[in-house]
Motif scaffolding. Structure first.
Motif, PDB file in Angstrom:
ATOM      1  N   UNK A  43       0.472  -1.861   0.187  1.00  0.00           N
ATOM      2  CA  UNK A  43      -0.061  -0.185   0.058  1.00  0.00           C
ATOM      3  C   UNK A  43       0.812   1.259   0.055  1.00  0.00           C
ATOM      4  N   UNK A  44       0.181   2.523  -1.330  1.00  0.00           N
ATOM      5  CA  UNK A  44       0.682   3.772  -0.629  1.00  0.00           C
ATOM      6  C   UNK A  44       2.608   3.271  -0.521  1.00  0.00           C
ATOM      7  N   UNK A  45       3.098   2.578  -2.127  1.00  0.00           N
ATOM      8  CA  UNK A  45       4.972   2.177  -2.219  1.00  0.00           C
ATOM      9  C   UNK A  45       5.604   1.383  -0.763  1.00  0.00           C
ATOM     10  N   UNK A  46       4.888   1.122  -0.539  1.00  0.00           N
ATOM     11  CA  UNK A  46       5.148   1.083   1.061  1.00  0.00           C
ATOM     12  C   UNK A  46       4.857  -1.501   1.212  1.00  0.00           C
ATOM     13  N   UNK A  47       5.789  -2.142   1.629  1.00  0.00           N
ATOM     14  CA  UNK A  47       5.134  -3.267   1.787  1.00  0.00           C
ATOM     15  C   UNK A  47       5.581  -3.836   3.142  1.00  0.00           C
ATOM     16  N   UNK A  48       4.638  -4.880   3.782  1.00  0.00           N
ATOM     17  CA  UNK A  48       4.530  -5.221   5.836  1.00  0.00           C
ATOM     18  C   UNK A  48       4.228  -7.153   4.772  1.00  0.00           C
ATOM     19  N   UNK A  49       5.059  -7.407   5.999  1.00  0.00           N
ATOM     20  CA  UNK A  49       4.375  -8.991   5.986  1.00  0.00           C
ATOM     21  C   UNK A  49       3.359  -9.086   7.361  1.00  0.00           C
ATOM     22  N   UNK A  50       2.663  -9.575   7.171  1.00  0.00           N
ATOM     23  CA  UNK A  50       1.475  -9.651   8.711  1.00  0.00           C
ATOM     24  C   UNK A  50       1.697 -11.251   8.849  1.00  0.00           C
ATOM     25  N   UNK A  51       1.292 -11.723   9.975  1.00  0.00           N
ATOM     26  CA  UNK A  51       1.042 -12.834  10.169  1.00  0.00           C
ATOM     27  C   UNK A  51       0.702 -12.777  11.255  1.00  0.00           C
ATOM     28  N   UNK A  52      -0.384 -14.364  11.381  1.00  0.00           N
ATOM     29  CA  UNK A  52      -1.577 -13.783  12.100  1.00  0.00           C
ATOM     30  C   UNK A  52      -1.431 -15.427  13.062  1.00  0.00           C
ATOM     31  N   UNK A  53      -2.354 -15.242  14.040  1.00  0.00           N
ATOM     32  CA  UNK A  53      -2.405 -17.026  14.552  1.00  0.00           C
ATOM     33  C   UNK A  53      -3.766 -17.310  14.135  1.00  0.00           C
ATOM     34  N   UNK A  54      -3.807 -18.479  13.269  1.00  0.00           N
ATOM     35  CA  UNK A  54      -4.870 -18.859  12.720  1.00  0.00           C
ATOM     36  C   UNK A  54      -6.248 -18.759  13.402  1.00  0.00           C
ATOM     37  N   UNK A  55      -7.406 -18.230  13.643  1.00  0.00           N
ATOM     38  CA  UNK A  55      -8.413 -18.019  14.406  1.00  0.00           C
ATOM     39  C   UNK A  55      -9.148 -19.125  14.482  1.00  0.00           C
ATOM     40  N   UNK A  56      -9.787 -19.798  15.924  1.00  0.00           N
ATOM     41  CA  UNK A  56     -10.153 -21.097  16.426  1.00  0.00           C
ATOM     42  C   UNK A  56     -10.296 -21.447  16.124  1.00  0.00           C
ATOM     43  N   UNK A  57     -10.854 -20.982  14.947  1.00  0.00           N
ATOM     44  CA  UNK A  57     -12.354 -22.358  14.174  1.00  0.00           C
ATOM     45  C   UNK A  57     -11.841 -22.789  13.545  1.00  0.00           C
ATOM     46  N   UNK A  58     -10.585 -22.112  12.321  1.00  0.00           N
ATOM     47  CA  UNK A  58      -9.913 -22.434  11.776  1.00  0.00           C
ATOM     48  C   UNK A  58      -8.824 -24.170  11.651  1.00  0.00           C
ATOM     49  N   UNK A  59      -9.030 -23.232  12.983  1.00  0.00           N
ATOM     50  CA  UNK A  59      -7.508 -25.066  13.391  1.00  0.00           C
ATOM     51  C   UNK A  59      -7.927 -26.250  13.164  1.00  0.00           C
ATOM     52  N   UNK A  60      -7.254 -26.944  12.538  1.00  0.00           N
ATOM     53  CA  UNK A  60      -8.271 -28.634  13.231  1.00  0.00           C
ATOM     54  C   UNK A  60      -7.455 -29.538  13.894  1.00  0.00           C
ATOM     55  N   UNK A  61      -6.229 -29.385  14.329  1.00  0.00           N
ATOM     56  CA  UNK A  61      -5.727 -30.056  15.179  1.00  0.00           C
ATOM     57  C   UNK A  61      -5.378 -29.134  16.424  1.00  0.00           C
ATOM     58  N   UNK A  62      -6.209 -28.571  17.893  1.00  0.00           N
ATOM     59  CA  UNK A  62      -6.618 -27.909  18.454  1.00  0.00           C
ATOM     60  C   UNK A  62      -5.467 -27.920  19.792  1.00  0.00           C
ATOM     61  N   UNK A  63      -4.964 -28.911  19.681  1.00  0.00           N
ATOM     62  CA  UNK A  63      -3.951 -29.065  21.146  1.00  0.00           C
ATOM     63  C   UNK A  63      -3.147 -28.240  21.410  1.00  0.00           C
ATOM     64  N   UNK A  64      -2.045 -27.113  20.581  1.00  0.00           N
ATOM     65  CA  UNK A  64      -1.828 -26.231  20.808  1.00  0.00           C
ATOM     66  C   UNK A  64      -2.289 -24.895  20.871  1.00  0.00           C
ATOM     67  N   UNK A  65      -1.760 -24.652  21.970  1.00  0.00           N
ATOM     68  CA  UNK A  65      -2.567 -23.117  22.469  1.00  0.00           C
ATOM     69  C   UNK A  65      -1.906 -22.026  20.727  1.00  0.00           C
ATOM     70  N   UNK A  66      -2.793 -22.067  19.456  1.00  0.00           N
ATOM     71  CA  UNK A  66      -2.269 -20.883  18.627  1.00  0.00           C
ATOM     72  C   UNK A  66      -2.089 -19.327  19.092  1.00  0.00           C
TER      73      UNK A  66
END
Ligand SMILES: Nc1ncnc2c1ncn2[C@@H]1O[C@H](COP(=O)(O)OP(=O)(O)O)[C@@H](O)[C@H]1O
Ligand SMILES: [Mg+2]
Length: 333
Positions: A43-66
């Motif tokens: 955006x605006x000639x700039x670049x960022x990298x963003x990283x999100x923990x996956x929302x709980x709903x999307x995590x299949x194996x939910x055994x390790x706290x995302x």
């Protein structure tokens, strides 16, 4: 919170005051993520990298706290920025509400991924020593009494993400040496000497202006420095097995790494740590063929070679890395 990646990217950059309300953003998802969403935003000639923990709903194996992992990663990156600023990615902030953070997007003519360079045989021969220096400084700084270890009490995540898949699962397939692997697993779980990254793999290391930048610190925890070192050296050894014409270069890199790293060790006897590394390296070699996360580039016969070598070195461990590399070199030649 929206599940749409573009919406979340927009919300994050707005919350971190990186863009104005009417800014148009272009979001390109990056591959590789197993349990997080990662994207490049322009955006605006700039670049960022963003990283999100996956929302709980999307995590299949939910055994390790995302969400723990996402915060652990950001905290590790912040500490690296403090200790080795020239080897750190620029950070733009973390959002608790959105469970994500923004960092600089690394891309330029002189930026390359170490794994790609290794597999193409195009590494310069200086990378391993530079990585050793970065890790050594971070381990050393975190071994000091004034280091605040409270954000890094992530031993249970580390057990789930690293110890169980690489050591315990592998032990269940090798009854004759399972005691050794399980003892190692327990020992690693109980260690809290330094801040470890937990995933020092060439695929997570960029080189920028010929200096390493280590990313992807989701497994960061207080732990045994032996893990980071052995995990990294194992990658060099697996590539020595996979690429006969680069065998000696990769084994030399093991020696280069250790020579540099050893200078930073002041929390324990150098030889004692080296001995633990010589025990853990073959356990991880076996873990990368018979564990839950087998390495993708080894052929069946290379896997068998790795298995045989690992079992031999687990049953009769060497006391130092020089001997270990000599044994690997002579058996592989
Ligand atoms: N700051 C960054 N700049 C450019 N590319 C990045 C950056 N962070 C990650 N990537 C790319 O995205 C991929 C996945 O990111 P990573 O943090 O390693 O997540 P994962 O947990 O999915 O392995 C990396 O292998 C790399 O190619
Ligand atoms: Mg990664």
């Amino acid at each position: 919170m929206s599940n749409n990646l573009t919406d979340r990217c927009y919300a994050l950059l707005s919350q971190l005051n990186l863009i104005a309300a009417d800014t148009k953003i272009n979001v390109v998802p990056l591959t590789g993520g197993v349990a997080s969403d990662i994207a490049c935003i322009e955006a605006d000639n700039q670049k960022w990298c963003v990283k999100f923990a996956l929302p709980k709903l999307k995590v299949e194996a939910d055994w390790f706290a995302p969400t723990h992992r996402n915060i652990a990663e950001y905290n590790w990156l912040c500490f690296a920025a403090e200790i080795v600023p020239q080897n750190a990615v620029q950070l733009f902030g973390y959002s608790d509400a959105l469970q994500g953070f923004a960092m600089a997007y690394l891309s330029a003519d002189d930026v390359y991924l170490y794994k790609a360079a290794l597999l193409a045989g195009k590494d310069t021969g200086t990378e391993a020593g530079k990585i050793a220096s970065v890790l050594g400084k971070i381990h050393l700084a975190s071994s000091r009494d004034d280091f605040d270890a409270s954000p890094f009490q992530n031993q249970d995540d580390f057990w789930a993400l690293r110890i169980e898949p690489y050591l315990c699962y592998t032990a269940s397939h090798h009854p004759d040496i399972s005691d050794i692997l399980l003892e190692e697993a327990e020992r690693l779980y109980r260690s809290d000497t330094v801040l470890i990254h937990g995933d020092v793999s060439p695929k997570n290391i960029f080189f920028r202006h010929a200096e390493p930048v280590i990313l992807d610190a989701e497994c960061a925890t207080m732990g045994d420095p032996c893990f980071d070192i052995s995990f990294f050296l194992n990658h060099l050894i697996l590539k020595a097995i996979h690429m006969p014409h680069r065998r000696q270069a990769n084994l030399r890199a093991v020696g280069d790494f250790w020579q540099v790293y050893a200078h930073y060790i002041c929390w324990e006897d150098v030889m004692v740590l080296e001995q633990r590394i010589c025990q853990l390296v073959p356990a991880l070699m076996l873990g990368r063929v018979d564990g839950k996360s087998p390495v993708e580039y080894l052929s069946l016969s290379e896997q068998e070679t790795t298995r045989k070598l690992a079992l031999k070195l687990i049953k009769t461990p060497h006391a130092n890395l020089k001997e270990l590399c000599n044994t690997l070199d002579s058996i592989l030649s």
